[in-house]
Design an enzyme around this catalytic site. Sequence first.
Site, short mmCIF file in Angstrom:
data_model
loop_
_atom_site.label_atom_id
_atom_site.label_comp_id
_atom_site.label_asym_id
_atom_site.label_seq_id
_atom_site.Cartn_x
_atom_site.Cartn_y
_atom_site.Cartn_z
CG ASP A 101 18.58 36.48 23.09
OD1 ASP A 101 18.13 36.94 24.15
OD2 ASP A 101 19.43 37.08 22.42
CE LYS A 224 24.74 42.17 24.58
NZ LYS A 224 23.81 41.24 23.91
NE ARG A 251 22.08 42.33 10.44
CZ ARG A 251 20.98 42.20 11.17
NH1 ARG A 251 20.06 41.32 10.81
NH2 ARG A 251 20.81 42.91 12.27
CB CYS A 333 33.42 49.05 36.23
SG CYS A 333 31.63 48.89 36.40
CB CYS A 336 26.79 46.47 34.37
SG CYS A 336 26.93 46.85 32.61
CB CYS A 352 27.84 52.78 30.51
SG CYS A 352 29.32 52.39 31.50
CB CYS A 364 33.59 46.49 31.23
SG CYS A 364 32.40 46.85 29.92
#
Length: 389
Positions: A101, A224, A251, A333, A336, A352, A364
Amino acid sequence: MSDVVVLTQEGPEGIRYDFVDGCRVWVPEGGNWRIRLRDRVADTVVYQHDFTSTGMVQSSKRYYIPFEIKVWKDDKLVFTHNCDLKERDVLITMHLGGLGDQLAWIGHAAAFAQHHQCRLTCCMQEALIPLFEKTYPDIHFVSNVDDDAMKRYYAHYRVLVFFEDKEHNFQPIDYRQSGLIHMGADTLGLPYAERRPRITIDPGGRPIKERYVCIGSQASGLSKYWNNPVGWYQVVRFLKEHGYRVICIDRSRIGGTETALRMIPHGVEDETGDRPLSERARWLKHADFFVGLSSGLSWLAWAVETPVVMISGYTQPYNEFYTPYRIINRHVCNSCGNDVTQRLHPEDPLFCPYHKGTDRIFECTRAISAQHVTSVIETIPGFGVQRDD
């Protein structure tokens, strides 16, 4: 009253104002007041209110807007002020985001400071400050801001993910629509662009002589991860067969949850550990390429301009920076993470939204094959070519 002290700027007639979390104006006792707030670019009055005594107004919109303030006292215009950040102290907070981010956002913050010629302070996670404080010497970096420190700021904007901002008060476009790569630009009123950050890289050149590839197999949530159970094993074997050393720079050696632990891939060289990010940047800078997920290490590889093979079915490709080596399977799919009808629940390790509790959970990425990944890797210029040195 307490509202007086939190508004950082002083106007005539005892008026106080600032642009800290929106446009704020306070008027004292002793008159009949009218306050009007206008978006100068949109030429739209966004608020007007009359007071017969003291009171404060605050705009509902908290992202950057070029506000005009007008205040009347007893039907006489006594104060006009246009938001102008030039040579002003401005705070941008982005401390709640992860590595990816803040790598996505800091370039927008720097462009914002340059555009407005303001004195910018960025509040971010303390561990990330060493990545930026030398490469952005004109920005002041802090990990927290107390009430006393807030008194110096003319304006304050929050570049963060707001999950329930249905009225678009904190971000003009839902973060799932604009994508992580652009949401900072939205909040700060900048045109869309990928603004690659400048970061500090440990000196010393290549950490190893041989050709190598870095990988990152861990992520902030199971959605993820690359959930193909043999995917990483097959890709690591493929890379080694083509003459690469494969270095894992996650990490943690073990991630996931107690009920779904994820080990780093079999066959990699283990360089995991909680190490300085500038050291991770050095490994990435000299790698032939990086293979990872929609996670912070992929963003770090992008920052140092290393080719990124990104495996992600959870997000749409527009969510992250552009890479020609983006891998997604559209036959199952997917995406999302950018569906505006779904709220992310980071506290749920098995998040999910469509298939939790069924045999389709995480399809996915389970349906992304190793062959799909290796076929994309083979398109990277110079792949497998032996160096003369």
